[in-house]
Design a protein around this motif. Structure first.
Motif, PDB file in Angstrom:
ATOM      1  N   LEU A 130       0.819  -1.202   0.000  1.00 29.82           N
ATOM      2  CA  LEU A 130       0.000   0.000   0.000  1.00 29.82           C
ATOM      3  C   LEU A 130       0.858   1.259   0.000  1.00 29.82           C
ATOM      4  N   ALA A 131       1.906   1.272   0.815  1.00 26.03           N
ATOM      5  CA  ALA A 131       2.774   2.451   0.894  1.00 26.03           C
ATOM      6  C   ALA A 131       3.519   2.681  -0.416  1.00 26.03           C
ATOM      7  N   LEU A 132       4.043   1.610  -1.023  1.00 25.28           N
ATOM      8  CA  LEU A 132       4.763   1.753  -2.290  1.00 25.28           C
ATOM      9  C   LEU A 132       3.837   2.207  -3.409  1.00 25.28           C
ATOM     10  N   LEU A 133       2.643   1.638  -3.460  1.00 22.36           N
ATOM     11  CA  LEU A 133       1.674   2.043  -4.475  1.00 22.36           C
ATOM     12  C   LEU A 133       1.288   3.501  -4.310  1.00 22.36           C
ATOM     13  N   PHE A 134       1.030   3.895  -3.095  1.00 23.27           N
ATOM     14  CA  PHE A 134       0.665   5.284  -2.829  1.00 23.27           C
ATOM     15  C   PHE A 134       1.792   6.230  -3.214  1.00 23.27           C
ATOM     16  N   ALA A 135       3.028   5.892  -2.813  1.00 22.14           N
ATOM     17  CA  ALA A 135       4.168   6.753  -3.125  1.00 22.14           C
ATOM     18  C   ALA A 135       4.379   6.876  -4.628  1.00 22.14           C
ATOM     19  N   ALA A 136       4.203   5.771  -5.362  1.00 23.53           N
ATOM     20  CA  ALA A 136       4.387   5.798  -6.816  1.00 23.53           C
ATOM     21  C   ALA A 136       3.338   6.687  -7.484  1.00 23.53           C
ATOM     22  N   ILE A 137       2.097   6.548  -7.066  1.00 25.86           N
ATOM     23  CA  ILE A 137       1.018   7.358  -7.651  1.00 25.86           C
ATOM     24  C   ILE A 137       1.237   8.838  -7.354  1.00 25.86           C
ATOM     25  N   LEU A 138       1.597   9.138  -6.114  1.00 20.65           N
ATOM     26  CA  LEU A 138       1.787  10.531  -5.734  1.00 20.65           C
ATOM     27  C   LEU A 138       3.016  11.131  -6.419  1.00 20.65           C
ATOM     28  N   ALA A 139       4.064  10.320  -6.582  1.00 19.97           N
ATOM     29  CA  ALA A 139       5.254  10.808  -7.289  1.00 19.97           C
ATOM     30  C   ALA A 139       4.931  11.101  -8.746  1.00 19.97           C
ATOM     31  N   ALA A 140       4.185  10.206  -9.392  1.00 19.33           N
ATOM     32  CA  ALA A 140       3.795  10.436 -10.784  1.00 19.33           C
ATOM     33  C   ALA A 140       2.918  11.668 -10.903  1.00 19.33           C
ATOM     34  N   ASP A 141       1.992  11.827  -9.969  1.00 27.06           N
ATOM     35  CA  ASP A 141       1.107  12.990  -9.980  1.00 27.06           C
ATOM     36  C   ASP A 141       1.906  14.284  -9.853  1.00 27.06           C
ATOM     37  N   THR A 142       2.960  14.245  -9.035  1.00 27.23           N
ATOM     38  CA  THR A 142       3.793  15.428  -8.830  1.00 27.23           C
ATOM     39  C   THR A 142       4.649  15.724 -10.050  1.00 27.23           C
ATOM     40  N   LEU A 143       5.302  14.698 -10.577  1.00 25.43           N
ATOM     41  CA  LEU A 143       6.218  14.901 -11.696  1.00 25.43           C
ATOM     42  C   LEU A 143       5.497  15.361 -12.957  1.00 25.43           C
ATOM     43  N   VAL A 190      -0.957  22.308 -11.036  1.00 29.26           N
ATOM     44  CA  VAL A 190      -2.152  21.659 -11.575  1.00 29.26           C
ATOM     45  C   VAL A 190      -1.780  20.265 -12.062  1.00 29.26           C
ATOM     46  N   ASN A 191      -2.458  19.235 -11.544  1.00 27.58           N
ATOM     47  CA  ASN A 191      -2.110  17.865 -11.902  1.00 27.58           C
ATOM     48  C   ASN A 191      -2.817  17.407 -13.171  1.00 27.58           C
ATOM     49  N   MET A 192      -2.656  16.128 -13.491  1.00 30.91           N
ATOM     50  CA  MET A 192      -3.193  15.586 -14.746  1.00 30.91           C
ATOM     51  C   MET A 192      -4.717  15.630 -14.800  1.00 30.91           C
ATOM     52  N   ARG A 193      -5.365  15.651 -13.661  1.00 28.42           N
ATOM     53  CA  ARG A 193      -6.836  15.678 -13.617  1.00 28.42           C
ATOM     54  C   ARG A 193      -7.393  17.090 -13.674  1.00 28.42           C
ATOM     55  N   GLY A 194      -6.500  18.066 -13.829  1.00 30.37           N
ATOM     56  CA  GLY A 194      -6.955  19.451 -13.857  1.00 30.37           C
ATOM     57  C   GLY A 194      -7.268  20.009 -12.488  1.00 30.37           C
ATOM     58  N   ILE A 198      -7.097  27.095 -13.021  1.00 26.86           N
ATOM     59  CA  ILE A 198      -8.299  26.626 -12.336  1.00 26.86           C
ATOM     60  C   ILE A 198      -9.222  27.815 -12.113  1.00 26.86           C
ATOM     61  N   GLU A 199     -10.464  27.662 -12.520  1.00 27.31           N
ATOM     62  CA  GLU A 199     -11.403  28.779 -12.513  1.00 27.31           C
ATOM     63  C   GLU A 199     -11.657  29.314 -11.108  1.00 27.31           C
ATOM     64  N   TRP A 200     -11.826  28.415 -10.150  1.00 30.91           N
ATOM     65  CA  TRP A 200     -12.102  28.840  -8.770  1.00 30.91           C
ATOM     66  C   TRP A 200     -11.580  27.775  -7.816  1.00 30.91           C
ATOM     67  N   TYR A 201     -10.744  28.185  -6.860  1.00 26.54           N
ATOM     68  CA  TYR A 201     -10.146  27.237  -5.923  1.00 26.54           C
ATOM     69  C   TYR A 201     -11.060  26.978  -4.728  1.00 26.54           C
ATOM     70  N   GLY A 202     -11.643  28.027  -4.178  1.00 24.67           N
ATOM     71  CA  GLY A 202     -12.503  27.869  -3.021  1.00 24.67           C
ATOM     72  C   GLY A 202     -11.757  27.600  -1.732  1.00 24.67           C
ATOM     73  N   LEU A 203     -10.440  27.792  -1.720  1.00 24.11           N
ATOM     74  CA  LEU A 203      -9.648  27.613  -0.507  1.00 24.11           C
ATOM     75  C   LEU A 203      -9.642  28.911   0.292  1.00 24.11           C
ATOM     76  N   THR A 204      -9.625  28.790   1.593  1.00 19.26           N
ATOM     77  CA  THR A 204      -9.603  29.967   2.460  1.00 19.26           C
ATOM     78  C   THR A 204      -8.543  29.791   3.538  1.00 19.26           C
ATOM     79  N   TRP A 205      -8.242  30.905   4.216  1.00 22.06           N
ATOM     80  CA  TRP A 205      -7.255  30.901   5.289  1.00 22.06           C
ATOM     81  C   TRP A 205      -7.943  31.397   6.554  1.00 22.06           C
TER      82      TRP A 205
END
Length: 412
Positions: free
Chosen positions: A29-42, A48-52, A94-101
């Protein structure tokens, strides 16, 4: 010759009670997660990731707030429109983030150093630092009873940790502080008080700590917490100005108004409190908030009784953590990370093979379910995060009552 009857419960339990099997599953699980997250980052284009979508979840808000501090615009971050504009300046794809502080001024001490790094590097530094802090706090809070090389892996590869990493949240840092503040006021009161003071940066994770310290008689930890809290607030005021507090209060008021209006920015299906659970069922704001406040009073009374008892300190801390998570009306599902300490204590009190039937079923169902909470909660009105947290409070309370009856004297 007849074969022994093996129930469904026994078969399911066999999948979760074998340390070797758990270790192998955790590695995969940890290796799979790390691989997916690394690919998403790279493969991400900027933030903005591959999913927009924006990479790193809520970390984008933390990084942006830190950048605004470095630019001399710290007070602007609490203004929702200006904060959205700052997000658009860095990545308009991205049209609207909706994040706040909406954190108090002292939160800038945590996020600003990461803003000195490029975003992708900062995101991974944030995750690794969070994991290191959480594991260090877990070890300090749990003590020397952690056995086996698999222990760090089983904790750090747990589903709720992975969910928190994807969300880019800060709960690994503050969840670690909650474990220290809850477990060490007797043995290391200065450290516990310091951790409790740091929790004023995320105050919803420290609501019941004063109750626990007062009824447990931990006056030194209480005094240290109060002193360090005042010092931290004073430093933040000197750094960011007195006006930062009024800006922070305005941001909190907007959160409250959004929730009272139905939660467009802060959806109920992600909130694990009684208020969130009732809101997800369509209960009106006033009724939901009233029920929530009555529940908070009951939880405070439960914690007070537990911390006055002679039960072991770790059992008291194990109860305090999930009870605290239920007290904030706006606690999200990723705040459940420090409950890993409570689970470890529950298991250690009898051994994993000696858990009773309710504890076994809770562990088998809750451990993997949290991985899917972000997907499940959008489809059903039942707030499973609330059910998981509230039921853990009940299970720990039952164990604590038994431990208190058996203990001749306080643990510390």
């Amino acid at each position: 010759m007849s074969q022994p009857d093996t129930s469904l419960t026994d078969r399911l339990w066999a999948l979760t009670s074998d340390a070797g099997r758990l270790r192998r599953v955790s590695i995969v699980l940890a290796l799979l997660f790390a691989a997916i997250l690394a690919a998403d980052t790279l493969l991400a284009d900027g933030s903005v990731n591959m999913r927009g979508e924006h990479l790193g979840g809520d970390f984008l808000a933390f990084h942006t707030a830190g950048e605004m501090v470095l630019e001399g615009r710290a007070v602007d971050a609490w203004d929702a429109a200006r904060f959205e504009a700052a997000l658009q300046e860095r990545e308009p794809a991205i049209e609207w983030y909706g994040l706040t502080w909406q954190y108090p001024p002292a939160a800038y001490f945590l996020v600003t150093p990461f803003a000195l790094l490029p975003y992708k590097v900062a995101y991974w530094a944030w995750m690794l630092a969070g994991l290191a802090v959480f594991w260090g706090c877990f070890r300090a809070a749990f003590g020397d009873r952690i056995e086996g090389k698999a222990a760090p892996l089983l904790i750090l590869a747990s589903p709720i940790i992975l969910v928190t990493l994807v969300q880019g949240q800060n709960t690994l840092f503050f969840g670690g502080m909650l474990m220290i503040a809850a477990a060490l006021p007797g043995r290391r009161p200065v450290l516990a008080g310091l951790a409790a003071a740091v929790l004023t940066i995320k105050p919803q994770l420290g609501l019941l700590i004063p109750v626990a310290y007062l009824f447990g008689g931990h006056w030194k930890a209480f005094g240290c917490a109060a002193t360090f809290s005042l010092a931290l607030s004073g430093l933040a005021t000197l750094a960011f100005g007195i006006e930062s507090w009024s800006a922070f209060a305005g941001a909190v008021s907007r959160v409250e108004a959004d929730m009272a209006g139905g939660g467009s920015l802060y959806p109920f299906n992600r909130i694990i409190s009684p208020y969130g659970a009732l809101g997800a069922l369509g209960v009106p704001h006033g009724i939901a908030l009233s029920v929530h406040m009555l529940t908070v009073l009951a939880l405070a009374a439960l914690v007070a009784l537990a911390w006055r008892s002679t039960a072991p300190m770790q059992a008291k801390a194990a109860l305090l953590i999930p009870a605290t998570l239920l007290c904030s009306p706006y606690a999200y599902y990723y705040e459940m990370v420090p409950m890993l300490f409570s689970i470890a204590v529950m298991i250690s009190m009898t051994g994993i093979r000696n858990l009773n039937a309710p504890e076994r079923w809770w562990l088998m169902l809750s451990w993997p379910l949290v991985l899917y909470l972000p997907l499940v909660q959008g489809a059903v009105p039942v707030q499973f995060g609330f059910v998981i947290t509230a039921s853990l409070v009940a299970l720990i309370a039952i164990r604590l009552k038994s431990a208190s009856a058996a203990a001749p004297a306080p643990a510390y």
